[in-house]
Design a protein around this motif. Structure first.
Motif, PDB file in Angstrom:
ATOM      1  N   GLN A 186       0.809  -1.210   0.000  1.00 15.92           N
ATOM      2  CA  GLN A 186       0.000   0.000   0.000  1.00 15.92           C
ATOM      3  C   GLN A 186       0.847   1.267   0.000  1.00 15.92           C
ATOM      4  O   GLN A 186       0.525   2.252  -0.665  1.00 15.92           O
ATOM      5  CB  GLN A 186      -0.927   0.009   1.221  1.00 15.92           C
ATOM      6  N   LYS A 187       1.970   1.243   0.710  1.00 12.83           N
ATOM      7  CA  LYS A 187       2.786   2.453   0.792  1.00 12.83           C
ATOM      8  C   LYS A 187       3.468   2.801  -0.527  1.00 12.83           C
ATOM      9  O   LYS A 187       3.966   3.915  -0.693  1.00 12.83           O
ATOM     10  CB  LYS A 187       3.817   2.312   1.903  1.00 12.83           C
ATOM     11  N   ALA A 188       3.469   1.847  -1.480  1.00  9.71           N
ATOM     12  CA  ALA A 188       4.072   2.115  -2.790  1.00  9.71           C
ATOM     13  C   ALA A 188       3.021   2.476  -3.840  1.00  9.71           C
ATOM     14  O   ALA A 188       3.366   2.720  -5.004  1.00  9.71           O
ATOM     15  CB  ALA A 188       4.873   0.900  -3.257  1.00  9.71           C
ATOM     16  N   VAL A 189       1.737   2.503  -3.450  1.00 15.56           N
ATOM     17  CA  VAL A 189       0.673   2.830  -4.405  1.00 15.56           C
ATOM     18  C   VAL A 189       0.770   4.306  -4.791  1.00 15.56           C
ATOM     19  O   VAL A 189       0.789   5.195  -3.939  1.00 15.56           O
ATOM     20  CB  VAL A 189      -0.713   2.517  -3.817  1.00 15.56           C
ATOM     21  N   ALA A 190       0.837   4.558  -6.110  1.00 17.86           N
ATOM     22  CA  ALA A 190       1.032   5.920  -6.609  1.00 17.86           C
ATOM     23  C   ALA A 190      -0.183   6.465  -7.349  1.00 17.86           C
ATOM     24  O   ALA A 190      -0.234   7.648  -7.667  1.00 17.86           O
ATOM     25  CB  ALA A 190       2.242   5.964  -7.536  1.00 17.86           C
ATOM     26  N   GLY A 191      -1.162   5.596  -7.650  1.00 17.42           N
ATOM     27  CA  GLY A 191      -2.321   6.043  -8.406  1.00 17.42           C
ATOM     28  C   GLY A 191      -3.163   4.869  -8.852  1.00 17.42           C
ATOM     29  O   GLY A 191      -3.176   3.817  -8.224  1.00 17.42           O
ATOM     30  N   TYR A 192      -3.849   5.058  -9.971  1.00 16.46           N
ATOM     31  CA  TYR A 192      -4.774   4.037 -10.458  1.00 16.46           C
ATOM     32  C   TYR A 192      -4.650   3.938 -11.974  1.00 16.46           C
ATOM     33  O   TYR A 192      -3.906   4.679 -12.615  1.00 16.46           O
ATOM     34  CB  TYR A 192      -6.198   4.379 -10.038  1.00 16.46           C
ATOM     35  N   TYR A 193      -5.383   3.021 -12.561  1.00 21.35           N
ATOM     36  CA  TYR A 193      -5.404   2.917 -14.021  1.00 21.35           C
ATOM     37  C   TYR A 193      -6.821   2.687 -14.504  1.00 21.35           C
ATOM     38  O   TYR A 193      -7.702   2.253 -13.748  1.00 21.35           O
ATOM     39  CB  TYR A 193      -4.459   1.816 -14.512  1.00 21.35           C
ATOM     40  N   MET A 194      -7.053   2.988 -15.778  1.00 19.92           N
ATOM     41  CA  MET A 194      -8.389   2.885 -16.371  1.00 19.92           C
ATOM     42  C   MET A 194      -8.259   2.715 -17.871  1.00 19.92           C
ATOM     43  O   MET A 194      -7.168   2.893 -18.442  1.00 19.92           O
ATOM     44  CB  MET A 194      -9.179   4.172 -16.064  1.00 19.92           C
ATOM     45  N   ASN A 195      -9.365   2.388 -18.535  1.00 23.38           N
ATOM     46  CA  ASN A 195      -9.352   2.344 -19.996  1.00 23.38           C
ATOM     47  C   ASN A 195      -9.762   3.714 -20.547  1.00 23.38           C
ATOM     48  O   ASN A 195     -10.129   4.623 -19.783  1.00 23.38           O
ATOM     49  CB  ASN A 195     -10.258   1.226 -20.533  1.00 23.38           C
ATOM     50  N   PHE A 196      -9.711   3.845 -21.872  1.00 24.47           N
ATOM     51  CA  PHE A 196      -9.983   5.146 -22.477  1.00 24.47           C
ATOM     52  C   PHE A 196     -11.428   5.580 -22.265  1.00 24.47           C
ATOM     53  O   PHE A 196     -11.705   6.771 -22.054  1.00 24.47           O
ATOM     54  CB  PHE A 196      -9.675   5.117 -23.971  1.00 24.47           C
ATOM     55  N   GLU A 197     -12.351   4.639 -22.316  1.00 27.48           N
ATOM     56  CA  GLU A 197     -13.762   4.971 -22.146  1.00 27.48           C
ATOM     57  C   GLU A 197     -14.012   5.607 -20.787  1.00 27.48           C
ATOM     58  O   GLU A 197     -14.759   6.596 -20.676  1.00 27.48           O
ATOM     59  CB  GLU A 197     -14.626   3.708 -22.321  1.00 27.48           C
ATOM     60  N   THR A 198     -13.383   5.067 -19.758  1.00 27.34           N
ATOM     61  CA  THR A 198     -13.546   5.638 -18.419  1.00 27.34           C
ATOM     62  C   THR A 198     -12.890   7.011 -18.341  1.00 27.34           C
ATOM     63  O   THR A 198     -13.449   7.956 -17.770  1.00 27.34           O
ATOM     64  CB  THR A 198     -12.926   4.708 -17.364  1.00 27.34           C
ATOM     65  N   PHE A 199     -11.729   7.129 -18.929  1.00 27.53           N
ATOM     66  CA  PHE A 199     -11.031   8.420 -18.960  1.00 27.53           C
ATOM     67  C   PHE A 199     -11.898   9.486 -19.628  1.00 27.53           C
ATOM     68  O   PHE A 199     -12.047  10.605 -19.117  1.00 27.53           O
ATOM     69  CB  PHE A 199      -9.708   8.253 -19.701  1.00 27.53           C
ATOM     70  N   GLN A 200     -12.491   9.145 -20.740  1.00 28.06           N
ATOM     71  CA  GLN A 200     -13.346  10.087 -21.457  1.00 28.06           C
ATOM     72  C   GLN A 200     -14.572  10.467 -20.629  1.00 28.06           C
ATOM     73  O   GLN A 200     -14.972  11.632 -20.579  1.00 28.06           O
ATOM     74  CB  GLN A 200     -13.768   9.480 -22.788  1.00 28.06           C
ATOM     75  N   ARG A 201     -15.150   9.479 -19.967  1.00 27.79           N
ATOM     76  CA  ARG A 201     -16.353   9.726 -19.164  1.00 27.79           C
ATOM     77  C   ARG A 201     -16.068  10.642 -17.977  1.00 27.79           C
ATOM     78  O   ARG A 201     -16.929  11.447 -17.577  1.00 27.79           O
ATOM     79  CB  ARG A 201     -16.915   8.383 -18.683  1.00 27.79           C
ATOM     80  N   LEU A 202     -14.882  10.559 -17.430  1.00 24.23           N
ATOM     81  CA  LEU A 202     -14.547  11.337 -16.237  1.00 24.23           C
ATOM     82  C   LEU A 202     -14.086  12.757 -16.559  1.00 24.23           C
ATOM     83  O   LEU A 202     -13.958  13.590 -15.659  1.00 24.23           O
ATOM     84  CB  LEU A 202     -13.449  10.629 -15.442  1.00 24.23           C
ATOM     85  N   ASP A 203     -13.837  13.036 -17.822  1.00 19.23           N
ATOM     86  CA  ASP A 203     -13.333  14.357 -18.179  1.00 19.23           C
ATOM     87  C   ASP A 203     -14.378  15.437 -17.918  1.00 19.23           C
ATOM     88  O   ASP A 203     -15.586  15.215 -18.042  1.00 19.23           O
ATOM     89  CB  ASP A 203     -12.957  14.399 -19.665  1.00 19.23           C
ATOM     90  N   ASN A 204     -13.888  16.605 -17.529  1.00 21.51           N
ATOM     91  CA  ASN A 204     -14.738  17.797 -17.474  1.00 21.51           C
ATOM     92  C   ASN A 204     -13.855  19.011 -17.748  1.00 21.51           C
ATOM     93  O   ASN A 204     -12.625  18.932 -17.630  1.00 21.51           O
ATOM     94  CB  ASN A 204     -15.503  17.898 -16.147  1.00 21.51           C
ATOM     95  N   PRO A 205     -14.445  20.159 -18.121  1.00 16.48           N
ATOM     96  CA  PRO A 205     -13.652  21.323 -18.541  1.00 16.48           C
ATOM     97  C   PRO A 205     -12.679  21.847 -17.486  1.00 16.48           C
ATOM     98  O   PRO A 205     -11.736  22.571 -17.822  1.00 16.48           O
ATOM     99  CB  PRO A 205     -14.718  22.369 -18.871  1.00 16.48           C
ATOM    100  N   ALA A 206     -12.888  21.489 -16.233  1.00 15.97           N
ATOM    101  CA  ALA A 206     -12.005  21.986 -15.174  1.00 15.97           C
ATOM    102  C   ALA A 206     -10.697  21.205 -15.084  1.00 15.97           C
ATOM    103  O   ALA A 206      -9.763  21.623 -14.397  1.00 15.97           O
ATOM    104  CB  ALA A 206     -12.719  21.930 -13.827  1.00 15.97           C
TER     105      ALA A 206
END
Length: 265
Positions: A186-206
């Protein structure tokens, strides 16, 4: 690439502990120096070689360790059979250490195995953490005791050298999935990963993004000055995913920063 950020990223990286590797761990925090050294990094070198250069300079700049040898080529019958990363010595105790270094990025895929230790894979699924550890245990460390090493390092008593590893690792978990990990992971966890569809869905202008070159992997995104919109980065991302190349993405959202992989699989 910001050199100070590159150096700081190495100093602050989390080494996997002995509980995970089964090998004694060398922590870069053991190096004592008055200030971070000024380092000129070579051009057109791979990420691993850049990190080796940084660690080499950190050891040289330290007050409590001396760098005796680095990148020692072990040759038998005119063929290179391996390489020893570093041979260092504590300036007070005179203890000599054979140090192997790794700088790795792994993503967790629970579908691979019921064994947590075997579920950490490279972003493009071409390597794995357990394979890296096996290589260290079965190839890299035993190389110290090879007959050819006696020729390469004739003035050292190889049997009295202590062996340690520094596996600097950045671990990434699947987006939104709750994974129960031991604290050592856990102490080495730096982030997460996702596919492009999820990345696109989470985008917003901010939100703003940056796709760093691999040489910049591990650097904190706050050091970045040039940011782009989703529209500016999406074609580059889609092209790389089509070529089965996962990308690391830095995200800025107001005053917060995140690091995640976008994967093709």
């Amino acid at each position: 690439m910001n050199l100070t950020s590159r150096i700081t990223s190495v100093v602050n990286a989390t080494p996997l502990d002995t509980v995970i590797t089964g090998i004694s761990t060398f922590f870069l925090s053991e190096l004592k120096y008055k200030q971070l050294p000024e380092i000129t990094l070579p051009v057109n070198r791979r990420l691993g070689h850049l990190i080796e250069k940084v660690v080499s300079e950190l050891i040289n700049a330290s007050e409590n360790y001396q760098l005796l040898h680095e990148n020692v080529q072990i040759v038998q019958n005119k063929q290179t059979i391996g390489e020893l990363d570093f041979i260092i010595q504590h300036t007070e105790t005179k203890e000599i250490i054979h140090l192997e270094l790794a700088y790795k990025f792994y993503l967790y895929d629970a579908s691979i195995s019921d064994d947590v230790s075997k579920n950490w894979i490279g972003p493009n699924r071409r390597d794995a953490l357990h394979e890296k550890i096996a290589k260290l245990q079965q190839k890299q460390l035993p190389l110290l005791y090879h007959e050819a090493t006696k020729t390469a390092l004739p003035y050292l008593k190889l049997d009295s050298i202590i062996q340690k590893v520094c596996v600097l690792s950045y671990l990434y978990l699947p987006y939104t999935q709750k994974i129960a990990l031991d604290a050592d992971y856990q102490k080495a966890v730096a982030g997460y990963y996702m596919n492009f569809e999820t990345f696109q869905r989470l985008d917003n202008p901010a939100k703003a993004y940056h796709i760093p070159s691999k040489k910049a992997w591990g650097i904190h995104p706050a050091s970045n000055e040039n940011w782009s919109s989703f529209e500016d980065v999406k074609e580059k991302i889609k092209h790389n995913l089509t070529e089965k190349r996962a990308l690391l993405c830095w995200q800025k959202h107001k005053d917060t920063f995140e690091t995640f992989f976008i994967v093709w699989w």
